[in-house]
Design a protein around this motif. Structure first.
Motif, short mmCIF file in Angstrom:
data_model
loop_
_atom_site.label_atom_id
_atom_site.label_comp_id
_atom_site.label_asym_id
_atom_site.label_seq_id
_atom_site.Cartn_x
_atom_site.Cartn_y
_atom_site.Cartn_z
N MET A 54 0.81 -1.21 0.00
CA MET A 54 0.00 0.00 0.00
C MET A 54 0.84 1.27 0.00
N GLY A 55 2.08 1.16 0.50
CA GLY A 55 2.97 2.32 0.53
C GLY A 55 3.21 2.80 1.93
N GLU A 56 4.50 2.91 2.30
CA GLU A 56 4.88 3.29 3.66
C GLU A 56 4.34 4.67 4.05
N THR A 57 4.17 5.56 3.07
CA THR A 57 3.77 6.93 3.40
C THR A 57 2.27 7.17 3.22
N THR A 58 1.49 6.13 2.95
CA THR A 58 0.05 6.33 2.86
C THR A 58 -0.53 6.51 4.25
N GLU A 59 -1.65 7.18 4.32
CA GLU A 59 -2.29 7.44 5.61
C GLU A 59 -2.70 6.14 6.29
N VAL A 60 -3.14 5.16 5.50
CA VAL A 60 -3.55 3.88 6.09
C VAL A 60 -2.39 3.24 6.83
N VAL A 61 -1.23 3.18 6.18
CA VAL A 61 -0.07 2.52 6.79
C VAL A 61 0.48 3.35 7.95
N GLU A 62 0.53 4.65 7.79
CA GLU A 62 1.10 5.51 8.82
C GLU A 62 0.24 5.61 10.08
N LYS A 63 -1.10 5.64 9.90
CA LYS A 63 -1.95 6.00 11.03
C LYS A 63 -3.05 5.01 11.37
N GLN A 64 -3.45 4.15 10.45
CA GLN A 64 -4.73 3.46 10.63
C GLN A 64 -4.63 1.96 10.84
N MET A 65 -3.47 1.36 10.72
CA MET A 65 -3.39 -0.09 10.80
C MET A 65 -3.37 -0.57 12.26
N TYR A 66 -4.02 -1.71 12.48
CA TYR A 66 -3.97 -2.39 13.77
C TYR A 66 -2.81 -3.38 13.74
N ASN A 67 -1.67 -2.98 14.28
CA ASN A 67 -0.46 -3.81 14.27
C ASN A 67 -0.26 -4.45 15.64
N PHE A 68 0.32 -5.66 15.64
CA PHE A 68 0.62 -6.31 16.91
C PHE A 68 1.73 -7.34 16.71
N LEU A 69 2.37 -7.72 17.80
CA LEU A 69 3.34 -8.81 17.80
C LEU A 69 2.66 -10.06 18.33
N ASP A 70 2.82 -11.19 17.62
CA ASP A 70 2.27 -12.42 18.16
C ASP A 70 3.26 -13.02 19.16
N LYS A 71 2.94 -14.17 19.70
CA LYS A 71 3.77 -14.76 20.75
C LYS A 71 5.13 -15.21 20.25
N GLY A 72 5.27 -15.28 18.92
CA GLY A 72 6.56 -15.62 18.34
C GLY A 72 7.35 -14.38 17.95
N GLY A 73 6.83 -13.19 18.28
CA GLY A 73 7.54 -11.96 17.96
C GLY A 73 7.36 -11.50 16.53
N ARG A 74 6.44 -12.10 15.80
CA ARG A 74 6.21 -11.71 14.40
C ARG A 74 5.31 -10.47 14.35
N ARG A 75 5.62 -9.54 13.44
CA ARG A 75 4.84 -8.32 13.26
C ARG A 75 3.67 -8.61 12.33
N LEU A 76 2.46 -8.54 12.89
CA LEU A 76 1.26 -8.86 12.13
C LEU A 76 0.30 -7.68 12.17
N THR A 77 -0.64 -7.68 11.22
CA THR A 77 -1.60 -6.59 11.10
C THR A 77 -2.97 -7.15 10.74
N LEU A 78 -4.02 -6.65 11.42
CA LEU A 78 -5.38 -6.95 10.98
C LEU A 78 -5.57 -6.27 9.63
N ARG A 79 -6.03 -7.02 8.66
CA ARG A 79 -6.03 -6.49 7.29
C ARG A 79 -6.86 -5.20 7.16
N PRO A 80 -6.26 -4.15 6.61
CA PRO A 80 -6.99 -2.91 6.35
C PRO A 80 -7.67 -2.94 4.98
N GLU A 81 -7.32 -3.88 4.14
CA GLU A 81 -7.92 -4.12 2.83
C GLU A 81 -7.55 -5.53 2.41
N ILE A 82 -8.11 -6.01 1.30
CA ILE A 82 -7.96 -7.43 0.97
C ILE A 82 -7.14 -7.67 -0.29
N THR A 83 -6.97 -6.66 -1.14
CA THR A 83 -6.26 -6.86 -2.41
C THR A 83 -4.86 -7.44 -2.21
#
Length: 415
Positions: A54-83
């Motif tokens: 989507m692009g590092e500088t888009t508003e979605v990536v900069e401000k709107q994503m639900y990011n979290f670390l799982d128990k294995g330390g992996r950086r995951l995100t609840l999908r903000p779109e499906i494409t």
């Protein structure tokens, strides 16, 4: 202690949920009619998938994503779109030819909740991968347009633009950046920050709408191939009878687009975000995600926005018939009759356990049945009594005629 839905999320309960199910079924049927197979991808994916796609500088990536670390330390995100997830699945499956996929499901963005903007929202979409031909763009746009008409949005207009190929965009970025720099003191802080990193996003900024009204536009800086593609697109929209408006400042909010971009806008919808969906061509996305060069085009529609734009309307009845057992010695016969009706495609229910006839009729009304079918002594003659729960009209008919009666097929024998 009591619990409520998190801010920006909603429970979908009857009777509203029946309307949701009907429009979701309509989407599945129409997408399949156009040749799009069902695709399901995970609700969470690698954070890098969305940041890169989507692009590092888009508003979605900069401000709107639900990011979290799982128990294995992996950086995951609840999908903000499906494409991006569909293209990732296409690459992972090793599908290098043409592919047409359709999907629906929840997405998540941390936004200020209001009408048309929810933190959990439902997205419908299709992706057409493997061909650069403008006919793919037209098919995708037409599919979304026909679906919105079927949903009751008779005034919907497709806003279209072209942002060109990567070389076109690079040249245009230089022109636009210089124009914005000359007016930097009139722009919002976010817009000033984006002048060098992502100037197209400034055109999309509502806070800077008046300033950028006179800005140079992408369609005036297209290369020969992109210009021809856009001309063919406009001609195809006219041939298909699709209501459209050329919108030279439409750029969409994600970096993966090239050439065609579009949005579906019902003029009567007055929400802060009045587009009920959109999409475009993204020929470089597969390569960005580590795959081969595979052209693609797709659309995404917001189900929440569509239903809001359509407005309130009476949902279909929840049940076709509700069985009322007037003689409890015939309960097992009623249960067998319910199985027959359900097998024939009739939406049918009855209460569990022994209840009075009056209580069963109350249950039929609570469950929003169109009619009650009373099973009593007349069953021995092969008959049932049918009562329309809206009008109160009653009639007796052979039990074997209930299915065609529900389906509107003319039958005889009632009195």
């Amino acid at each position: 202690m009591s619990f409520r839905t998190p801010k920006g999320t909603d429970d979908i309960m009857p009777p509203e949920s029946r309307l949701w199910r009907s429009v979701l079924r309509a989407w599945d049927i129409l997408a399949e009619r156009y040749g799009y197979a069902y695709v399901a991808t995970p609700i969470f994916e690698s954070t890098d998938l969305f940041a890169r796609g989507m692009g590092e500088t888009t508003e979605v990536v900069e401000k709107q994503m639900y990011n979290f670390l799982d128990k294995g330390g992996r950086r995951l995100t609840l999908r903000p779109e499906i494409t991006a997830g569909v293209v990732r699945a296409y690459i992972q499956a090793g599908r290098w030819g043409e592919f047409k996929g359709a999907y629906s499901g929840p997405c998540f963005r941390y936004e200020r909740p209001q009408e048309g903007r929810r933190r959990q929202f439902w997205q419908l979409g299709v992706e057409y991968l493997g061909t650069p031909d403008v006919e793919a763009d037209l098919e995708v746009i037409e599919l979304g347009y026909r679906y919105l008409l079927d949903c009751g949005l008779g005034d919907v207009v497709v806003h279209v633009n072209s942002i060109g190929d990567p070389p076109d965009r690079l040249a245009y970025h230089s022109v636009l950046s210089a124009w914005l720099e000359d007016r930097a003191d009139q722009l919002s802080r976010d817009a000033r920050r984006r002048i060098r990193t992502n100037p197209l996003r400034v055109l999309d900024s509502k806070a800077d709408r008046e300033v950028v009204a006179g800005a140079p536009v992408p369609v005036d800086h297209l290369g020969e191939a992109a210009a021809a593609h856009h001309d063919d697109l406009i001609e195809g929209l006219q041939e298909r009878g699709i209501a459209y408006d050329e919108d030279p400042r439409l750029v969409r909010g994600l970096d993966y687009y090239n050439r065609t971009v579009f949005e579906y806008i019902p003029p009567s919808y007055r929400a802060a975000q009045n587009a009920v969906g959109g999409g475009g061509r993204y020929d470089g996305l597969s390569r960005l995600l580590g795959g081969p060069d595979v052209p693609g085009v797709g659309l995404a529609l917001g189900l929440d926005r569509i239903l809001s734009a359509v407005g309130s309307r009476p949902p279909a009845r929840a049940l076709d018939v509700f069985l009322v057992v007037a003689d409890q010695d015939r309960r097992s016969l009623a249960q067998a009759f319910a199985r027959r009706l359900r097998s024939a495609g009739v939406r049918c229910d009855l209460v569990a356990g022994r209840r009075s006839v009056k209580a069963q009729f109350r249950a039929a009304n609570r469950r929003d049945a169109a009619a009650a079918v009373v099973i009593g002594s007349e069953w021995d003659a092969g008959l049932v009594t049918v009562k329309d729960l809206s009008s109160g009209d009653e009639r007796t008919m052979p039990a074997g005629e209930v299915v065609p009666w529900v389906k509107g097929v003319p039958v005889g024998g009632g009195r």
